[in-house]
Write a protein that holds these residues in place. Structure first.
Motif, PDB file in Angstrom:
ATOM      1  N   SER A  29       0.824  -1.196   0.000  1.00 29.34           N
ATOM      2  CA  SER A  29       0.000   0.000   0.000  1.00 29.34           C
ATOM      3  C   SER A  29       0.863   1.252   0.000  1.00 29.34           C
ATOM      4  N   GLN A  30       0.252   2.346  -0.410  1.00 27.41           N
ATOM      5  CA  GLN A  30       0.817   3.655  -0.144  1.00 27.41           C
ATOM      6  C   GLN A  30       0.134   4.063   1.152  1.00 27.41           C
ATOM      7  N   TRP A  31       0.883   4.593   2.099  1.00 28.77           N
ATOM      8  CA  TRP A  31       0.376   4.841   3.441  1.00 28.77           C
ATOM      9  C   TRP A  31       0.239   6.332   3.712  1.00 28.77           C
ATOM     10  N   GLN A  32      -0.850   6.741   4.366  1.00 25.41           N
ATOM     11  CA  GLN A  32      -1.052   8.140   4.738  1.00 25.41           C
ATOM     12  C   GLN A  32      -0.971   8.293   6.245  1.00 25.41           C
ATOM     13  N   LEU A  33      -0.365   9.369   6.682  1.00 26.75           N
ATOM     14  CA  LEU A  33      -0.181   9.628   8.110  1.00 26.75           C
ATOM     15  C   LEU A  33      -1.504   9.865   8.814  1.00 26.75           C
ATOM     16  N   THR A  34      -1.633   9.288  10.017  1.00 26.36           N
ATOM     17  CA  THR A  34      -2.750   9.656  10.891  1.00 26.36           C
ATOM     18  C   THR A  34      -2.227  10.490  12.049  1.00 26.36           C
ATOM     19  N   THR A  35      -1.135  10.038  12.712  1.00 28.16           N
ATOM     20  CA  THR A  35      -0.555  10.840  13.801  1.00 28.16           C
ATOM     21  C   THR A  35       0.951  10.602  13.921  1.00 28.16           C
ATOM     22  N   ILE A  36       1.633  11.595  14.491  1.00 28.39           N
ATOM     23  CA  ILE A  36       3.011  11.464  14.951  1.00 28.39           C
ATOM     24  C   ILE A  36       2.970  11.724  16.447  1.00 28.39           C
ATOM     25  N   GLN A  37       3.563  10.814  17.225  1.00 28.63           N
ATOM     26  CA  GLN A  37       3.565  10.951  18.679  1.00 28.63           C
ATOM     27  C   GLN A  37       4.979  10.835  19.217  1.00 28.63           C
ATOM     28  N   ASP A  38       5.232  11.522  20.349  1.00 30.66           N
ATOM     29  CA  ASP A  38       6.539  11.385  20.998  1.00 30.66           C
ATOM     30  C   ASP A  38       6.520  10.179  21.928  1.00 30.66           C
ATOM     31  N   GLU A  39       7.603  10.003  22.684  1.00 22.98           N
ATOM     32  CA  GLU A  39       7.730   8.823  23.553  1.00 22.98           C
ATOM     33  C   GLU A  39       6.656   8.743  24.634  1.00 22.98           C
ATOM     34  N   GLU A  40       6.133   9.895  25.054  1.00 26.07           N
ATOM     35  CA  GLU A  40       5.088   9.915  26.091  1.00 26.07           C
ATOM     36  C   GLU A  40       3.684   9.803  25.514  1.00 26.07           C
ATOM     37  N   GLY A  41       3.573   9.711  24.195  1.00 27.99           N
ATOM     38  CA  GLY A  41       2.267   9.595  23.559  1.00 27.99           C
ATOM     39  C   GLY A  41       1.631  10.928  23.214  1.00 27.99           C
TER      40      GLY A  41
END
Length: 140
Positions: A29-41
């Motif tokens: 698949s080609q993938w689309q971003l939903t979220t970027i999170q840091d280590e703490e969420g």
């Protein structure tokens, strides 16, 4: 009696085939971003196609593609492109794990299927590089 046994065995084979549905893979698949999170969420950014964006995180159009060992993440919002490599490391019944390198940073990617309460299932890619986790769904 033989017919009943054959019928039962046939049904078991068919049902076992359904339970072993093929796991999605990075290249499929080609993938689309939903979220970027840091280590703490903490959500650092949301994809432009995210149905539930946060008020504080910016929305960005980030697309991930993979093929022939090359991983590409394109930031369409800022006109930037990041590339790297990937190699399949492990696979189970519900997931495939890859070792990735993206712009000299090593990490991993996991492709699995997210099961929702309503019974729908959607392939999911989680890319963990540096101290961030990027979650993607198949591009619509």
């Amino acid at each position: 009696m033989k017919k009943v046994c054959l019928l039962i065995m046939s049904m078991l084979l068919i049902l076992s085939g359904y339970s072993r549905a093929k796991v999605a893979e990075l290249e499929q698949s080609q993938w689309q971003l939903t979220t970027i999170q840091d280590e703490e969420g903490v959500v650092l950014a949301c994809g432009v196609h995210n149905e539930n964006p946060t008020e504080t995180a910016p929305q960005i159009d980030l697309v991930c593609t993979a093929g022939d060992g090359v991983l590409t993440v394109e930031d369409k919002t800022h006109g930037e492109c990041y590339s790297g490599t990937y190699a399949r490391k492990e696979s189970g019944q519900k997931e495939v794990i890859y070792q990735v390198t993206l712009e000299q940073e090593q990490g991993f990617a996991v492709v699995s299927t997210m099961q929702y309460e309503d019974g729908t299932a959607v392939p999911t890619l989680v890319l963990r590089v540096d101290s961030c986790s990027l979650m993607f769904f198949p591009y619509k």
